[in-house]
Scaffold this motif. Structure first.
Motif, short mmCIF file in Angstrom:
data_model
loop_
_atom_site.label_atom_id
_atom_site.label_comp_id
_atom_site.label_asym_id
_atom_site.label_seq_id
_atom_site.Cartn_x
_atom_site.Cartn_y
_atom_site.Cartn_z
N ASP A 117 0.83 -1.21 0.00
CA ASP A 117 0.00 0.00 0.00
C ASP A 117 0.87 1.26 0.00
O ASP A 117 0.58 2.24 -0.70
CB ASP A 117 -0.92 0.01 1.23
N LYS A 118 1.93 1.22 0.80
CA LYS A 118 2.83 2.37 0.89
C LYS A 118 3.50 2.61 -0.46
O LYS A 118 3.61 3.77 -0.91
CB LYS A 118 3.89 2.10 1.96
N LEU A 119 3.94 1.56 -1.11
CA LEU A 119 4.61 1.70 -2.40
C LEU A 119 3.65 2.22 -3.47
O LEU A 119 4.03 3.06 -4.29
CB LEU A 119 5.19 0.36 -2.83
N ARG A 120 2.42 1.73 -3.47
CA ARG A 120 1.43 2.23 -4.44
C ARG A 120 1.20 3.72 -4.23
O ARG A 120 1.09 4.49 -5.18
CB ARG A 120 0.12 1.46 -4.29
N ASP A 121 1.14 4.12 -2.97
CA ASP A 121 0.94 5.54 -2.65
C ASP A 121 2.13 6.38 -3.13
O ASP A 121 1.95 7.45 -3.73
CB ASP A 121 0.75 5.72 -1.14
N LEU A 122 3.34 5.88 -2.89
CA LEU A 122 4.54 6.61 -3.35
C LEU A 122 4.56 6.71 -4.87
O LEU A 122 4.93 7.75 -5.43
CB LEU A 122 5.80 5.89 -2.85
N GLY A 123 4.16 5.64 -5.56
CA GLY A 123 4.10 5.67 -7.02
C GLY A 123 3.09 6.68 -7.51
O GLY A 123 3.35 7.43 -8.47
N ARG A 124 1.92 6.73 -6.86
CA ARG A 124 0.90 7.71 -7.26
C ARG A 124 1.39 9.14 -7.06
O ARG A 124 1.01 10.05 -7.80
CB ARG A 124 -0.39 7.48 -6.46
N ARG A 125 2.25 9.32 -6.05
CA ARG A 125 2.77 10.66 -5.75
C ARG A 125 3.96 11.04 -6.63
O ARG A 125 4.54 12.12 -6.46
CB ARG A 125 3.16 10.74 -4.27
N GLY A 126 4.33 10.16 -7.54
CA GLY A 126 5.36 10.51 -8.52
C GLY A 126 6.74 10.00 -8.24
O GLY A 126 7.69 10.33 -8.95
N TYR A 127 6.91 9.16 -7.21
CA TYR A 127 8.23 8.60 -6.92
C TYR A 127 8.54 7.46 -7.89
O TYR A 127 7.67 6.68 -8.25
CB TYR A 127 8.30 8.07 -5.49
N ARG A 128 9.79 7.40 -8.31
CA ARG A 128 10.25 6.31 -9.15
C ARG A 128 10.73 5.20 -8.23
O ARG A 128 11.57 5.42 -7.35
CB ARG A 128 11.37 6.81 -10.06
N LEU A 129 10.21 3.99 -8.43
CA LEU A 129 10.49 2.87 -7.53
C LEU A 129 11.36 1.83 -8.24
O LEU A 129 11.11 1.46 -9.39
CB LEU A 129 9.19 2.23 -7.07
N VAL A 130 12.39 1.36 -7.53
CA VAL A 130 13.36 0.41 -8.08
C VAL A 130 13.39 -0.82 -7.19
O VAL A 130 13.37 -0.72 -5.96
CB VAL A 130 14.78 1.05 -8.12
N LEU A 131 13.46 -2.00 -7.81
CA LEU A 131 13.58 -3.25 -7.06
C LEU A 131 14.93 -3.89 -7.38
O LEU A 131 15.24 -4.15 -8.55
CB LEU A 131 12.45 -4.21 -7.40
N ALA A 132 15.73 -4.14 -6.33
CA ALA A 132 17.04 -4.77 -6.50
C ALA A 132 16.99 -6.23 -6.06
O ALA A 132 16.03 -6.68 -5.43
CB ALA A 132 18.08 -4.01 -5.68
N ASP A 133 18.04 -6.97 -6.41
CA ASP A 133 18.22 -8.35 -5.94
C ASP A 133 17.07 -9.27 -6.35
O ASP A 133 16.69 -10.18 -5.60
CB ASP A 133 18.39 -8.39 -4.41
#
Length: 414
Positions: A114-130
């Motif tokens: 939920d937190k990540l979806r909210d950050l994405g909606r707010r315009g943050y670019r999200l990266v997944l490592a490993d």
């Protein structure tokens, strides 16, 4: 005490060690930097998000780059744990500066999603490592993140095509991580990766029988003359007049903000009189190490930063002739720049033996400083010899980034 040393000692010290690693496009242009950070004892530390001074330094220095003579800001990948992301006290990070990178050991829970979806909606670019294609807990994250890092050493180059095929439906930007040489870069390029990270720029692709190009002959003649303790300004100028464009470039740089001179320098002999032979030796070495066709700007940028940091650490340690440390740091990637073996280069470049020993074997006092700087820029903070107080490594690196940027700007033709 030199002005540079005074500035270092007066600079604000940060609670963490910081370095940056470039992220490239397929054209080897830098589009972002990954931040590497640890606290002073070498442990991973999330306080970087809590300290205003640290965030200010990142925004103003670590996210800054000189391209085509202009200063620009690039996003920085900031590694965060699920605990930090879910912490209600996490400050509002500027989304134009930070892409948020999730670590592989992240505990994937409904609150985190939920937190990540909210950050994405707010315009943050999200990266997944490993990323591990065998681990089902990553599946819901693939629907949310924008960039997926694939560790090509861990996953294996042979396995990547099948993995990439299965990921297509997620429409992710794929980043090839741990790219160690140009052959791996080429293979990843053919697979369709759009972003690349690793030390592939640090490895030469030797061309058998290659010689230093004719446009560097005058620089080599100048460098040889500068090794002569009895040389004069007139002798150096007599060599430099054979390449008017080179003389112009040197004068342009020394008149730049990198020196903050109050009066304009009009000739090389004038520059030598005002600045001294050590500074001229610096710029002759610099131009020997720059301007190769087909090599990305990031290589020159890294050579500048490495040279300056070696010199600053030498000053902090009270070593004699810090200029030699600058030369060692700057020329330590000359093999990559010219695509020649370092041993072959050392036969053609007129340098003192202790400088050659440092470049070839990381030997002697010059070599130990170069070795430490190389560890620092890779984020291998636990391997540092601690030649100076821990915090001074970051201060020296930060100053070197800013200095390198000034020089890149001065060297631009625009």
């Amino acid at each position: 005490m030199s002005a540079a040393l005074k500035s270092l000692k007066e600079s604000e010290q940060l609670p963490v060690l910081l370095a940056r690693q470039p992220i490239f496009t397929k054209n080897q242009d830098v589009v972002a930097y990954e931040l590497l950070f640890r606290n002073q004892t070498g442990e991973f530390d999330n306080s970087v998000t809590d300290d205003r001074a640290t965030l200010s330094v990142i925004v103003n220095t670590y996210a800054s780059i000189c391209r085509d003579g202009e200063i620009r800001s690039l996003p920085c990948y900031l590694k965060l744990t699920d605990k930090v992301l879910l912490d209600s006290s996490l400050p509002e990070l500027p989304k134009e500066t930070f892409a948020l990178e999730l670590l592989g050991h992240t505990e994937v829970t409904p609150p985190l999603l939920d937190k990540l979806r909210d950050l994405g909606r707010r315009g943050y670019r999200l990266v997944l490592a490993d990323y591990d294609p065998q681990d089902p807990r990553f599946e819901p994250l693939l629907e949310i993140v924008h960039v997926l890092k694939l560790d090509i050493l861990k996953l294996g180059l042979h396995a990547l095509p099948a993995i990439i095929q299965k990921l297509k439906r997620f429409n992710l930007e794929l980043l090839a991580d741990k790219v160690e040489n140009q052959d791996q870069f080429r293979q990843c390029l053919e697979m369709g990766f759009s972003l690349y990270q690793g030390f592939f720029l640090s490895k030469p692709v030797p061309v058998r029988g290659k010689k230093i190009g004719g446009n560097k002959v005058v620089l080599l003649q100048l460098l040889a003359e500068l090794q002569n303790p009895e040389t004069t300004a007139a002798a150096l100028e007599q060599i430099a007049v054979n390449d008017a464009a080179l003389t112009y470039k040197i004068l342009r740089v020394v008149n730049s903000a990198a020196f903050n001179l109050r009066r304009e320098i009009e000739s090389l002999s004038h520059a030598i009189t005002l600045l001294g032979l050590d500074q001229i030796r610096r710029w002759v070495t610099l131009f020997l190490a720059s301007g190769e066709v087909g090599k990305p700007d990031e290589l020159t940028r890294n050579m500048l930063v490495r040279g300056r940091m070696c010199e600053l650490l030498a000053e902090l340690m009270g070593r004699s002739q810090p200029i030699n440390y600058f030369i060692v740091g700057l020329l330590s990637q000359l093999d990559v720049l010219f695509d020649m073996e370092m041993a072959d280069l050392m036969e053609q470049v007129p340098l003192r033996q202790e400088i050659k020993d440092a470049l070839l074997n990381r030997a002697g006092e010059l070599g130990e400083v170069l070795d430490d700087v190389e560890h620092y820029e890779r984020g291998e903070f636990e391997a540092l010899r601690r030649l100076v107080e821990s915090a001074y490594y970051e201060v020296a690196y930060r100053h070197s980034l800013a200095w390198g940027q000034q020089v890149m700007q001065a060297m631009s033709d625009n």
